[in-house]
Write a protein that holds these residues in place. Structure first.
Motif, PDB file in Angstrom:
ATOM      1  N   PRO A 314      -5.258  -7.735   4.405  1.00  0.00           N
ATOM      2  CA  PRO A 314      -4.295  -7.919   5.297  1.00  0.00           C
ATOM      3  C   PRO A 314      -3.017  -7.500   4.975  1.00  0.00           C
ATOM      4  CG  PRO A 314      -5.747  -9.730   5.307  1.00  0.00           C
ATOM      5  CD  PRO A 314      -5.897  -8.661   3.991  1.00  0.00           C
ATOM      6  N   ILE A 315      -1.892  -7.392   5.939  1.00  0.00           N
ATOM      7  CA  ILE A 315      -0.623  -6.974   5.805  1.00  0.00           C
ATOM      8  C   ILE A 315       0.004  -8.420   4.993  1.00  0.00           C
ATOM      9  CG2 ILE A 315       1.750  -6.314   6.299  1.00  0.00           C
ATOM     10  CD1 ILE A 315       0.200  -4.555   8.527  1.00  0.00           C
ATOM     11  N   PRO A 316       0.542  -7.963   3.686  1.00  0.00           N
ATOM     12  CA  PRO A 316       1.170  -9.213   2.955  1.00  0.00           C
ATOM     13  C   PRO A 316       2.542  -9.924   3.941  1.00  0.00           C
ATOM     14  CG  PRO A 316       1.094  -7.311   1.467  1.00  0.00           C
ATOM     15  CD  PRO A 316       0.720  -6.776   2.945  1.00  0.00           C
ATOM     16  N   GLY A 317       2.374 -11.424   3.885  1.00  0.00           N
ATOM     17  CA  GLY A 317       3.439 -12.061   4.594  1.00  0.00           C
ATOM     18  C   GLY A 317       3.127 -12.251   6.134  1.00  0.00           C
ATOM     19  N   THR A 318       1.764 -12.020   6.460  1.00  0.00           N
ATOM     20  CA  THR A 318       1.451 -12.091   7.846  1.00  0.00           C
ATOM     21  C   THR A 318       0.550 -13.128   7.960  1.00  0.00           C
ATOM     22  OG1 THR A 318      -0.227 -10.374   7.713  1.00  0.00           O
ATOM     23  CG2 THR A 318       2.082  -9.868   8.545  1.00  0.00           C
ATOM     24  N   ASP A 319       0.412 -14.390   7.151  1.00  0.00           N
ATOM     25  CA  ASP A 319      -0.469 -15.288   7.101  1.00  0.00           C
ATOM     26  C   ASP A 319      -2.013 -14.728   7.220  1.00  0.00           C
ATOM     27  OD1 ASP A 319       1.760 -16.944   7.433  1.00  0.00           O
ATOM     28  OD2 ASP A 319       1.745 -16.970   9.696  1.00  0.00           O
ATOM     29  N   ASP A 320      -2.201 -13.633   6.463  1.00  0.00           N
ATOM     30  CA  ASP A 320      -3.472 -13.324   6.429  1.00  0.00           C
ATOM     31  C   ASP A 320      -4.135 -12.970   7.942  1.00  0.00           C
ATOM     32  OD1 ASP A 320      -3.866 -13.307   3.767  1.00  0.00           O
ATOM     33  OD2 ASP A 320      -4.936 -14.868   3.575  1.00  0.00           O
ATOM     34  N   SER A 321      -2.970 -12.570   8.804  1.00  0.00           N
ATOM     35  CA  SER A 321      -3.629 -12.189  10.219  1.00  0.00           C
ATOM     36  C   SER A 321      -4.671 -11.136  10.187  1.00  0.00           C
ATOM     37  CB  SER A 321      -2.520 -12.052  11.121  1.00  0.00           C
ATOM     38  OG  SER A 321      -1.633 -12.891  11.098  1.00  0.00           O
ATOM     39  N   ASP A 322      -5.883 -11.283  11.208  1.00  0.00           N
ATOM     40  CA  ASP A 322      -6.609  -9.970  11.236  1.00  0.00           C
ATOM     41  C   ASP A 322      -5.994  -8.556  12.055  1.00  0.00           C
ATOM     42  OD1 ASP A 322      -7.106 -10.745  13.777  1.00  0.00           O
ATOM     43  OD2 ASP A 322      -8.972 -11.929  13.271  1.00  0.00           O
ATOM     44  N   SER A 323      -4.784  -9.019  12.774  1.00  0.00           N
ATOM     45  CA  SER A 323      -4.137  -8.164  13.434  1.00  0.00           C
ATOM     46  C   SER A 323      -2.766  -8.644  13.857  1.00  0.00           C
ATOM     47  CB  SER A 323      -4.982  -7.955  14.905  1.00  0.00           C
ATOM     48  OG  SER A 323      -5.209  -9.216  15.379  1.00  0.00           O
ATOM     49  N   ALA A 358      -3.583   0.174   9.701  1.00  0.00           N
ATOM     50  CA  ALA A 358      -2.325  -0.058  10.277  1.00  0.00           C
ATOM     51  C   ALA A 358      -1.685   1.225  10.563  1.00  0.00           C
ATOM     52  CB  ALA A 358      -1.480  -0.718   8.952  1.00  0.00           C
ATOM     53  N   ILE A 359      -0.970   1.215  11.450  1.00  0.00           N
ATOM     54  CA  ILE A 359      -0.324   2.606  12.289  1.00  0.00           C
ATOM     55  C   ILE A 359       1.141   2.194  12.208  1.00  0.00           C
ATOM     56  CG2 ILE A 359      -0.230   4.479  13.744  1.00  0.00           C
ATOM     57  CD1 ILE A 359      -3.236   3.842  14.416  1.00  0.00           C
ATOM     58  N   VAL A 360       1.983   3.172  11.564  1.00  0.00           N
ATOM     59  CA  VAL A 360       3.252   2.934  11.593  1.00  0.00           C
ATOM     60  C   VAL A 360       3.821   4.131  12.247  1.00  0.00           C
ATOM     61  CG1 VAL A 360       5.329   3.025  10.033  1.00  0.00           C
ATOM     62  CG2 VAL A 360       3.093   1.993   8.867  1.00  0.00           C
ATOM     63  N   SER A 361       4.682   3.661  12.988  1.00  0.00           N
ATOM     64  CA  SER A 361       5.475   4.891  13.928  1.00  0.00           C
ATOM     65  C   SER A 361       6.614   4.683  14.359  1.00  0.00           C
ATOM     66  CB  SER A 361       4.458   5.125  15.271  1.00  0.00           C
ATOM     67  OG  SER A 361       4.196   3.925  15.999  1.00  0.00           O
ATOM     68  N   THR A 362       7.489   5.945  14.357  1.00  0.00           N
ATOM     69  CA  THR A 362       9.025   5.823  15.203  1.00  0.00           C
ATOM     70  C   THR A 362       9.280   7.298  15.708  1.00  0.00           C
ATOM     71  OG1 THR A 362      11.250   5.314  14.535  1.00  0.00           O
ATOM     72  CG2 THR A 362      10.006   6.682  12.764  1.00  0.00           C
ATOM     73  N   ILE A 363      10.569   7.269  16.259  1.00  0.00           N
ATOM     74  CA  ILE A 363      10.746   8.446  16.741  1.00  0.00           C
ATOM     75  C   ILE A 363      11.696   9.274  15.625  1.00  0.00           C
ATOM     76  CG2 ILE A 363      12.742   9.442  18.305  1.00  0.00           C
ATOM     77  CD1 ILE A 363      10.843   8.406  20.055  1.00  0.00           C
ATOM     78  N   VAL A 364      11.537  10.376  15.427  1.00  0.00           N
ATOM     79  CA  VAL A 364      12.019  11.288  14.316  1.00  0.00           C
ATOM     80  C   VAL A 364      13.413  11.636  14.482  1.00  0.00           C
ATOM     81  CG1 VAL A 364      11.751  13.496  13.224  1.00  0.00           C
ATOM     82  CG2 VAL A 364       9.777  12.442  13.789  1.00  0.00           C
ATOM     83  N   GLU A 365      14.399  11.163  13.295  1.00  0.00           N
ATOM     84  CA  GLU A 365      15.617  11.250  13.537  1.00  0.00           C
ATOM     85  C   GLU A 365      16.061  12.281  12.516  1.00  0.00           C
ATOM     86  OE1 GLU A 365      17.388   7.637  13.036  1.00  0.00           O
ATOM     87  OE2 GLU A 365      16.281   6.892  14.615  1.00  0.00           O
ATOM     88  N   THR A 366      15.210  12.767  11.395  1.00  0.00           N
ATOM     89  CA  THR A 366      15.771  13.735  10.566  1.00  0.00           C
ATOM     90  C   THR A 366      14.754  14.905  10.189  1.00  0.00           C
ATOM     91  OG1 THR A 366      14.742  12.702   8.577  1.00  0.00           O
ATOM     92  CG2 THR A 366      16.962  11.867   8.991  1.00  0.00           C
ATOM     93  N   ASP A 367      14.993  15.718   9.419  1.00  0.00           N
ATOM     94  CA  ASP A 367      13.983  16.728   8.889  1.00  0.00           C
ATOM     95  C   ASP A 367      13.188  16.312   7.908  1.00  0.00           C
ATOM     96  OD1 ASP A 367      15.781  16.627   6.975  1.00  0.00           O
ATOM     97  OD2 ASP A 367      16.355  18.689   7.112  1.00  0.00           O
ATOM     98  N   GLN A 378       6.110   0.395   3.262  1.00  0.00           N
ATOM     99  CA  GLN A 378       6.460  -0.336   1.937  1.00  0.00           C
ATOM    100  C   GLN A 378       5.866  -1.763   2.375  1.00  0.00           C
ATOM    101  OE1 GLN A 378      10.548   0.287   1.415  1.00  0.00           O
ATOM    102  NE2 GLN A 378      10.329   2.286   0.464  1.00  0.00           N
ATOM    103  N   LEU A 379       5.700  -2.129   3.415  1.00  0.00           N
ATOM    104  CA  LEU A 379       5.402  -3.629   3.829  1.00  0.00           C
ATOM    105  C   LEU A 379       3.760  -3.782   3.814  1.00  0.00           C
ATOM    106  CD1 LEU A 379       7.650  -4.247   7.121  1.00  0.00           C
ATOM    107  CD2 LEU A 379       8.075  -5.179   4.855  1.00  0.00           C
ATOM    108  N   LEU A 380       3.102  -2.589   3.770  1.00  0.00           N
ATOM    109  CA  LEU A 380       1.644  -2.652   3.848  1.00  0.00           C
ATOM    110  C   LEU A 380       0.803  -3.158   2.533  1.00  0.00           C
ATOM    111  CD1 LEU A 380       1.020   0.519   6.127  1.00  0.00           C
ATOM    112  CD2 LEU A 380       1.544  -1.798   7.007  1.00  0.00           C
ATOM    113  N   GLY A 381       1.660  -3.062   1.335  1.00  0.00           N
ATOM    114  CA  GLY A 381       0.934  -3.383   0.115  1.00  0.00           C
ATOM    115  C   GLY A 381       0.267  -1.974  -0.310  1.00  0.00           C
ATOM    116  N   THR A 382      -1.047  -2.159  -1.021  1.00  0.00           N
ATOM    117  CA  THR A 382      -1.650  -0.979  -1.546  1.00  0.00           C
ATOM    118  C   THR A 382      -2.317  -0.235  -0.292  1.00  0.00           C
ATOM    119  OG1 THR A 382      -1.953  -2.523  -3.406  1.00  0.00           O
ATOM    120  CG2 THR A 382      -3.454  -0.356  -3.284  1.00  0.00           C
TER     121      THR A 382
END
Length: 447
Positions: A314-323, A358-367, A378-382
């Motif tokens: 699970p993602i560290p720091g989320t109380d071992d949440s499954d989602s 885990a899917i990380v997404s955002t609007i692109v602002e740079t090249d 970085q929040l996801l761990g290994t």
């Protein structure tokens, strides 16, 4: 294919499938086509083989990830807000009979380098590590103001006018700090950027109330998610369309959108056959998106970067949440747009046991789009494996009312479906000529 239809729909993405389902229910004769041999288009859910084929055609999926059929990985990560418009639509059309839902276990926000649960009631606000003692009191007053607001009772308005005053005025009235404004505006009202602060307060008020009422409905978070992945949603609306006489053709290449001498839509050509209809609805990829030449029907507005990350924990720091959903407000990482993280797991029948997606997404602002999602990565761990895509967001250049060609919008970076439903309602109004009206009922969620 010499029959004539009322509407031809191109692409089986969620927006298109909702529209074809609703139009079929309305009695329209619908033909729905897709160049792919699977449902979902841009919003499909892929098994392991399909995922690797899409991102790394020369590589076989690793054996240790388990069976192909255990996977349904969303290309576009979004959650359903429990009391939101998509839920109303699912219930109104009775599409819920084809789906099972499970709630998402937690809603988190990033602040000063760590993640914390988003408080959604005054009680949670009082316990939240996101605020100091005095700020908690101010936030408590703010939440009480929202909960007690009655349109017809000016005594509950505390001198504020939601239609005239900006959100900035409301925040200032309660003396809320910028960090508190961040989580209210981005993690609860779910705004993509800070433009909302200078606009009238009512839409933000409604969004916060939607969040808190959705939260109150099932407890752990305001979000629900279909078992077996989001690809189930377009398929369920496609079933609805078929029940009401809609015709489906998958794996059908569309060669040309045929228009008459007056520029109006006539039909769709596939090879040497042309099928005729009064109107056409479709996603941007059928109308020249990303191609040069021909009539310019869509323009690229922005790009979205998404990283599908396979984890073994699970993602560290989320109380071992499954989602979970985690929102990183743009101010926290000096950006203009928020970064979203959506994580699901085998609990939702979308991957093998002990695997998390885990899917990380955002609007692109740079090249350098991949660097832009680094704060989320970085929040996801290994990370066991990662698949990155950069997708253009297309917007139609015209409303379609003159040529009867109605083009839907690309799926944005938001982590929920409210913007998709806005598009459905907008296209519906232009195609049918009247507002889409939905009934309200409850949706059942597996505990």
């Amino acid at each position: 294919m010499d029959e004539e239809y009322d509407v031809i729909v191109l692409g089986t993405g969620l927006t298109e499938c909702i529209l074809s389902g609703l139009l079929s229910v309305e009695g329209r004769k619908v033909l729905h086509m897709d160049r792919n041999d699977y449902y979902g288009a841009e919003s499909a859910s892929l098994n392991l083989t399909q995922l690797y084929r899409k991102f790394r055609p020369s590589q076989e999926p690793p054996q240790e990830l388990g069976r192909d059929r255990d996977y349904a990985i969303d290309l576009i990560p979004k959650f359903i807000i429990a009391s939101g418009e998509l839920t109303k639509m699912l219930v109104h059309t009775d599409v819920t009979r084809y789906l099972e839902f499970k709630q998402i276990a937690g809603s988190f926000v990033y602040r000063d380098g760590k993640i914390s649960k988003v408080p959604s009631t005054e009680m949670e606000a009082v316990k939240s590590p996101l605020m100091g003692l005095f700020e908690k009191r101010r936030a408590k007053k703010f939440f009480e103001f929202l909960q007690n607001w009655k349109e017809e009772d000016p005594a509950t308005h505390q001198g504020l006018d939601l239609d005239r005053d900006s959100m900035k005025t409301v925040y200032e009235k309660f003396g809320l700090e910028p960090g508190t404004q961040d989580f209210i505006g981005h993690a609860m009202a779910l705004h993509l950027d800070d433009d909302y602060i200078t606009k009238q307060a009512r839409p933000t008020y409604e969004r916060i109330v939607l969040y808190t009422s959705s939260m109150a409905r099932y407890g752990k978070s305001p979000y629900i998610y279909p078992l077996y992945g989001l690809g189930e949603l377009p398929q369920s609306f496609a079933r609805l369309s078929a029940i009401y006489g809609g015709t489906y053709m998958l794996d059908k290449k569309v060669d040309e959108i045929v228009t008459g001498s007056d520029g109006k839509f006539v039909g769709v050509r596939c090879g040497n056959e042309t099928v005729k209809a009064k109107q056409v609805i479709g996603d941007p990829s059928y109308f020249g998106a990303g191609q040069d030449g021909g009539k310019l029907r869509v323009v690229e507005e922005k790009k979205v970067v998404r990283a599908i990350c396979v984890l073994k924990h699970p993602i560290p720091g989320t109380d071992d949440s499954d989602s979970v959903q985690i929102i990183i407000p743009q101010n926290q990482v000096n950006r203009r747009n928020d970064i979203y993280i959506a994580m699901v797991s085998s609990t939702h029948n979308v991957c093998a046991k002990d695997i998390f997606v885990a899917i990380v997404s955002t609007i692109v602002e740079t090249d350098k789009p991949e660097l832009e999602i680094a704060p989320g990565i970085q929040l996801l761990g290994t990370i066991y494996d990662k698949f990155v895509s950069v997708t253009p967001l297309y917007t139609p250049t015209s409303s379609g009312e003159t040529d009867q060609i109605f083009i839907t919008r690309s799926y944005d970076a938001t982590s929920h479906f409210e913007t998709v439903i806005d598009d459905v309602q907008d296209v519906w109004k232009r195609v049918v000529g009247k507002e889409l009206v939905l009934k309200k009922r409850e949706v059942e969620v597996e505990q």
